[in-house]
Design a protein around this motif. Sequence first.
Motif, mmCIF file in Angstrom:
data_model
loop_
_atom_site.group_PDB
_atom_site.id
_atom_site.type_symbol
_atom_site.label_atom_id
_atom_site.label_comp_id
_atom_site.label_asym_id
_atom_site.label_seq_id
_atom_site.Cartn_x
_atom_site.Cartn_y
_atom_site.Cartn_z
ATOM 1 N N ARG A 9 0.838 -1.188 0.000
ATOM 2 C CA ARG A 9 0.000 0.000 0.000
ATOM 3 C C ARG A 9 0.877 1.243 0.000
ATOM 4 N NH1 ARG A 9 -5.400 0.069 1.254
ATOM 5 N NH2 ARG A 9 -5.393 -2.191 1.276
ATOM 6 N N GLU A 10 0.616 2.103 -0.960
ATOM 7 C CA GLU A 10 1.455 3.289 -1.124
ATOM 8 C C GLU A 10 0.886 4.444 -0.307
ATOM 9 O OE1 GLU A 10 3.846 3.905 -4.177
ATOM 10 O OE2 GLU A 10 4.173 1.784 -3.745
ATOM 11 N N GLY A 11 1.735 5.391 -0.078
ATOM 12 C CA GLY A 11 1.264 6.673 0.435
ATOM 13 C C GLY A 11 1.063 6.726 1.929
ATOM 14 N N PHE A 12 1.475 5.707 2.629
ATOM 15 C CA PHE A 12 1.321 5.745 4.075
ATOM 16 C C PHE A 12 2.693 5.833 4.733
ATOM 17 C CE2 PHE A 12 -2.671 3.420 3.122
ATOM 18 C CZ PHE A 12 -3.530 4.361 3.639
ATOM 19 N N THR A 13 2.810 6.720 5.653
ATOM 20 C CA THR A 13 4.028 6.755 6.462
ATOM 21 C C THR A 13 3.599 6.663 7.911
ATOM 22 O OG1 THR A 13 4.062 8.915 5.410
ATOM 23 C CG2 THR A 13 6.203 7.825 5.803
ATOM 24 N N TRP A 14 4.175 5.741 8.604
ATOM 25 C CA TRP A 14 3.862 5.547 10.019
ATOM 26 C C TRP A 14 4.533 6.643 10.825
ATOM 27 C CZ3 TRP A 14 0.849 3.561 13.459
ATOM 28 C CH2 TRP A 14 1.290 3.335 14.757
ATOM 29 N N LYS A 15 3.740 7.356 11.578
ATOM 30 C CA LYS A 15 4.307 8.437 12.367
ATOM 31 C C LYS A 15 4.314 8.114 13.853
ATOM 32 C CE LYS A 15 2.718 11.834 9.032
ATOM 33 N NZ LYS A 15 1.523 12.627 8.728
ATOM 34 N N GLY A 16 3.927 6.904 14.157
ATOM 35 C CA GLY A 16 3.827 6.538 15.567
ATOM 36 C C GLY A 16 5.150 6.049 16.129
ATOM 37 N N HIS A 17 5.048 5.316 17.216
ATOM 38 C CA HIS A 17 6.241 4.848 17.925
ATOM 39 C C HIS A 17 7.015 3.820 17.097
ATOM 40 C CE1 HIS A 17 2.852 2.302 19.702
ATOM 41 N NE2 HIS A 17 3.397 1.601 18.748
ATOM 42 N N ASP A 18 8.259 3.638 17.470
ATOM 43 C CA ASP A 18 9.083 2.612 16.839
ATOM 44 C C ASP A 18 8.701 1.251 17.383
ATOM 45 O OD1 ASP A 18 10.465 4.550 15.535
ATOM 46 O OD2 ASP A 18 12.001 4.724 17.097
ATOM 47 N N ARG A 19 9.135 0.230 16.659
ATOM 48 C CA ARG A 19 8.945 -1.110 17.204
ATOM 49 C C ARG A 19 9.921 -1.292 18.367
ATOM 50 N NH1 ARG A 19 12.410 -5.490 14.962
ATOM 51 N NH2 ARG A 19 14.296 -4.393 14.385
ATOM 52 N N LEU A 20 9.648 -2.249 19.200
ATOM 53 C CA LEU A 20 10.556 -2.549 20.306
ATOM 54 C C LEU A 20 11.724 -3.343 19.755
ATOM 55 C CD1 LEU A 20 7.940 -3.624 22.955
ATOM 56 C CD2 LEU A 20 9.651 -1.868 23.341
ATOM 57 N N ALA A 21 12.927 -2.918 20.089
ATOM 58 C CA ALA A 21 14.087 -3.649 19.587
ATOM 59 C C ALA A 21 14.320 -4.863 20.465
ATOM 60 C CB ALA A 21 15.301 -2.738 19.607
ATOM 61 N N PRO A 22 14.316 -6.052 19.872
ATOM 62 C CA PRO A 22 14.589 -7.241 20.681
ATOM 63 C C PRO A 22 16.067 -7.301 21.070
ATOM 64 C CG PRO A 22 14.151 -7.852 18.404
ATOM 65 C CD PRO A 22 14.058 -6.367 18.474
ATOM 66 N N LYS A 23 16.333 -7.949 22.192
ATOM 67 C CA LYS A 23 17.722 -8.104 22.625
ATOM 68 C C LYS A 23 18.454 -9.051 21.696
ATOM 69 C CE LYS A 23 17.526 -7.155 27.536
ATOM 70 N NZ LYS A 23 17.141 -7.738 28.803
ATOM 71 N N ASN A 24 19.696 -8.788 21.511
ATOM 72 C CA ASN A 24 20.495 -9.692 20.689
ATOM 73 C C ASN A 24 21.003 -10.829 21.566
ATOM 74 O OD1 ASN A 24 20.254 -7.887 18.486
ATOM 75 N ND2 ASN A 24 21.840 -6.619 19.447
ATOM 76 N N GLY A 25 21.144 -11.956 20.959
ATOM 77 C CA GLY A 25 21.741 -13.082 21.666
ATOM 78 C C GLY A 25 20.781 -13.751 22.619
ATOM 79 N N PRO A 26 21.270 -14.772 23.294
ATOM 80 C CA PRO A 26 20.405 -15.550 24.177
ATOM 81 C C PRO A 26 19.989 -14.753 25.409
ATOM 82 C CG PRO A 26 22.563 -16.611 23.858
ATOM 83 C CD PRO A 26 22.649 -15.267 23.243
ATOM 84 N N VAL A 27 18.795 -15.032 25.852
ATOM 85 C CA VAL A 27 18.244 -14.385 27.042
ATOM 86 C C VAL A 27 17.884 -15.498 28.021
ATOM 87 C CG1 VAL A 27 16.435 -12.857 27.906
ATOM 88 C CG2 VAL A 27 17.276 -12.566 25.571
ATOM 89 N N ALA A 28 18.117 -15.255 29.285
ATOM 90 C CA ALA A 28 17.802 -16.269 30.293
ATOM 91 C C ALA A 28 16.339 -16.187 30.681
ATOM 92 C CB ALA A 28 18.685 -16.054 31.519
#
Lengths: 353, 1056
Positions: free
Chosen positions: B562-581
């Motif tokens: 879909r053209e013509g849309f720009t998201w102006k809201g919040h960013d996505r949550l960045a997941p942690k890199n590597g293994p998590v306990a």
Amino acid sequence: KSTGFGAEFRRFSLERSKPGKFEEFYGLLQHVHKIPNVDVLVGYTDIHGDLLPINNDDNYHKAVSTANPLLRIFIQRKEDADYSAFGTDTMTRKKNVLANVLRTDNHKKKPHIVISMPQDFRPVSSIIDVDILPETHRRVRLYKYGTDKPLGFYIRDGSSVRVTPHGLEKVPGIFISRLVPGGLAQSTGLLAVNDEVLEVNGIEVSGKSLDQVTDMMIANSRNLIITVRPANQRNNVVRNSRTSGSSGQSTESSLPSSTPNILTNFLQGEEESDEEDIIIEDSGEPQQIPKVVRTSESLESLTQIELLHESTQNGFLPSSEINLNHSAGSISMEYEEHNPDHKSLEDGTIITL
Amino acid sequence: MMKFRFRRQGTDPHRDRLRHDLFAFSKTVEHGFPNQPSSLAYDPKLRIMAIGTKSGAVKIYGAPGVEFTGLHKETATVTQMHFLPGQGWLLSLLDDNTLHLWEIYQKEGCSHLEETRAVGLPGRPGFDSANCSPSITRVTVILLKSACDVACLGTEGGGVYFLALPGLTLLEEKTLFQDEILQSVPDDYRCGKALGPVESIQEHPQDPSKLLIGYSRGLVIIWDQTTRTVDHLFLGNQQLESLAWEHSGKTIVSSHSDGGYMVWAVNSSCQKTQQPVRSTIPYGPFPCKAINKILWRTCESGNPFIIFNGGMPRASYGDRHCVSVLQGQTLATLDFTSRVIDFFTVQGTEVAEGGFENPRALVVLVEEELVVIDLQTPGWPTIPAPYLAPLHSSAITCSYHISNVPLKLWERIIGAGEQQSPRLSSATWPINGGKNLAQEPTQRGLLLTGHEDGTVRFWDASGVSLKPLYKLGTANIFQTDCEHNDSLNQAGEEEWPPFRKVGCFDPYSDDPRLGIQKIALCKYTAKMVVAGTAGQVLVMELSDEKSEHAVSVATVDLLQDREGFTWKGHDRLAPKNGPVAFAPGFQPSVLVQCVPPAAVTAVTLHSEWNLVAFGTSHGFGLFDYYRRNPVLARCTLHPNDSLAMEGPLSRVKSLKKSLRQSFRRIRKSRVSGKKRVNANSPSSKVQEANAQLAEQAGPPEVEMTPVQRRIEPRSADDSLSGVVRCLYFADTFLRDAAHHGPTMWAGTNSGSVFAYALEVPSQEKFSERAVEAVLGKEIQLMHRAPVVAIAVLDGRGNPLPEPYEVSRDLAKAPDMQGSHSMLISSEEQFKVFTLPKVSAKTKFKLTAHEGCRVRKVALVSFASATSEDYAENCLACLTNLGDIHIFTVPGLRPQVHYGCIRKEDISGIASCVFTKHGQGFYLISPSEFERFSLSTRNVTEPLCSLEVSRLQDTSCLSNNFTATPKLPQANGTHVPRSPEANHSPADSDRSPEEHQAAFSPGPADSPNSSMENPLDTTGDITVEEVKDFLASSEEAERNLRNASEDEARPAGILIK
């Protein structure tokens, strides 16, 4: 109009004992529908559901005498008329008849239009139920279907004075607060600012909040019937001016009862056909709902004028009624794909089921 | 409150009877923590505790399951409550200066709580007693004598009044005015000033005739009631806050407004004491805040406990809410996140040898939770509470209920929860009075709440008390601004005062994107989907082992091309890199992130097909979590809809939204119209600021005048028309009537329904073949109202079972022979369509008929009360007016409807969740769920008994018992009764005779008043209500008879 009639649905009464002559009846129809110079084909449905023509005194009398109590009359423009629709079992086999009509497209020369598409028979906004309502009230039908005009009005809270067993009392009420220029409400002149809203589609609004009434009106917005007490009481429709058909706007009735229940049931029955949902079956790629469904097959509705023939004391009829009988069934896009030689009807439309 | 209205031809007597057997509405119990508690009381004999609130509610708790709720007729803050120990009577003082006597009485084997008597005490704050003496002025303190015969009221004017109990009649001759005291006070102390309000009255622990009375100015006296003389004078000069006896009666301790306390010796030899034995300001030397309350508890094992609240250094820690526990050299400063309301200690029932009190536990009520400290275990750990769970420790954002939880899953969840918070204290719950008579719950019900901070909490909702089971955090897999498990718990070694964080209420969310929006859980496979505000969809599995692994991440572009849309809201949550306990419990396996990262609006899970479907305001997606790849993405945006991009779900707006919510919370909490007591507390300042901000930031109203509404049909390009409202999986006939198969359904805000046929490989081939989705049908509802729910009914009209339900023999197999039908609920109407050929079968236009809109719907199975094996599936629907309607399925015939929630209570309506068997929950405050029942058979309500030994003859009270199954809801929905001035604060210029009259029972106590209760709550009177009313007046008569019989019996009998 090029393809057919506009919405012209009239309900009026005839005296069963003195039906008069066909010519008079024909003139009356032309008068009622304001089509004095158009040649039309008149048909009716008999008790077996067959669509039969009316073209002389004999079959006219027959039609009137067999009406039970409603005589449904169909009027088609002569040049557009489809004679094959007449015959036995036309109504009961309506689907088949129509399907046959449609399927035979291939071996017909001219574009075959049996009856105009439903939107051409757009019902119009009107004042209704004049006879069953007190003269101070007015019941208004705003028919949104098929117009681009907005309904175009606003409502507000207010208070009105009522006569109650305890004397005059001020009670909260809902009022028309504003009309949008060019909207349906303003252009038809049916509603005015400060009219008090008493009922919405047969349901009393007293005790309901502004938001509730708003929701009710929006829910009924495709066929909105509002009973109001006009702010200006001088333009009230005078009762008993039985110039039947003289004003295309109001149809009269002598039904003595004005219970909302009757109206409700009546409306409910009618509603069944007023709005239906679009279903698109698709085996292809995900696609957007087309605004206009291009289709080669559409089951058209026979549009009917119902002539209620009720033996009420003065021979007048309860109310106007519009009956669009839409055929049930789904539009299959697959068919279209497999039969590319099918011709599309000119009248692309939203298919309602 | 209950409105029955049978619409249409409701004349079939058989159906009417059936309706009575199936449906009945009642609000049964309130779960969670009372909103805005204002007072606390404890009965050491019955071992029950009472909490009063600002809305006038009284809640009594004993052993788990022992609960009573009462509501004062006036919406006024309950400022004080006192039990008559062992009597089952509770005296409450409201801030309109009225006293109310509540009684726990026995009826049909169960105990009930009821207000039996109320008296108004004339006088308002600031009332000048000097001009109008003798006059009862505003009550500041209450002491109930241990003999339970007299209540002593200390007042603002400085007088002490005595009321006979339980009749609440003024004993005028006993009244003690300051003049009488001042005669024995030395002239130099007197210096022409009044002594000020009475701040404390305490009975001598050994000699009930002696009262310790403290006045605001600092004077403390011991008053001998029998001789009417001042026994002893303590000439304090520091403004007094509270007093306490040492158990032997040889020492008293007083606390003061400068943050200090003084210990005084009670020396019988001399009549005056000028100086205390000891005077300390524990958190000095800098100026400190007042110590509001102090307790002295002797202890066999060592030094006495001195427990007090407040007294913190004004400048550095003036904003902390602390209770200090001091035993010898050991000091713990218990640091709470909300204001301390009151506290008490729990002792063994009988005093140990040597007169030691040996407190077992300290119970502290703070504004947002109840904390119990084990005083007998070193380190003073907390004892987990079996009820009063602070549901709102982070704001609730969504809730989800699962009925009939299999035992295995139940045990695993409990196991995970136990490992999460190892029990520090071995002590049992100390407040354990009364007996729970309710049957063991027949099935296990699990309530899941999603919270603003990204946690999901699991609650045992099987019975009357809602117990926390397990808490799942999702924040740890994302990189957020501040680390979790932060420094809050790590008290610095040298820190002074020695703060110790207690309680779990944490109103602050680190990142609003973490908020949980939707939850789905499969109870057979323990798979769960949790979806949040930033478009994150987490697929989780329950594991009994801890693990450290990387979470695989997939993104699904819902905009497609879909053209013509720009998201102006919040960013996505960045997941942690590597293994998590991950600790044992639910551990994420896959993270799906929607693009754009708008809040997830719908989610569903099919564990048999390994599929999860999710939707946002932009479209919906289907994800195969076994193969970890997306199956489908579909954009639902309308080309003209620009709001979806920058709409209310963007970051700025979501901040506004949460502000608005907190504003609403404040507004709600002020239903009582009372200002907060300490408007200076920092949290309330923050809230006030928030409220102001919300007012400024709020979007301008769409209409210019608020009382005008535009009437227009919905159009396709209304804003946010693409929001996906519901998703549904079903094994049904979509393409032809001969073959059924997996399907997925999605409904949007603009009345569109999309149906996909799914090609799901068989179980063995999951890894080889991918799932395919083919669009089968699109349905556009002509009225374009948002689609709230979709369900497929089998050939018998029953809803399809859940995945694995049939294969595990837990449900009857659906009828695949007859033709299936599909139930679509929009906000305006319900419609049943045939399948596979979609044509309308039945419909019910709710909005067109009733003017209300659908908010929540659920297919509910109702079991009959009379015949054991008869049950019916019905559609339960909550409307925007707060009414609940029940319809037959698939006939859509309206059955009954009940008023449930006030229509103004938007968050209450939004929070409502139905269970499968005819119960439901909704939030009545940020911290409380009201549980209700629509079913005659499936009712969860407190049923308990309390053994009360009355010392007094009860006959004078028993003239007014009416059967009230449940009082009006304690919070939120309270409707103030007609102001009949039954005990309104009387005018100040009354003569003494009139005051006397004011103490006699008001009109509320007249036998006629029982008529008011059932009738004034509703406009529509029905046969049921009339029956109820008749029953209740019969009850009153019966009670009257019982009462006269009681009179014949000797006093002190045991009433069971």
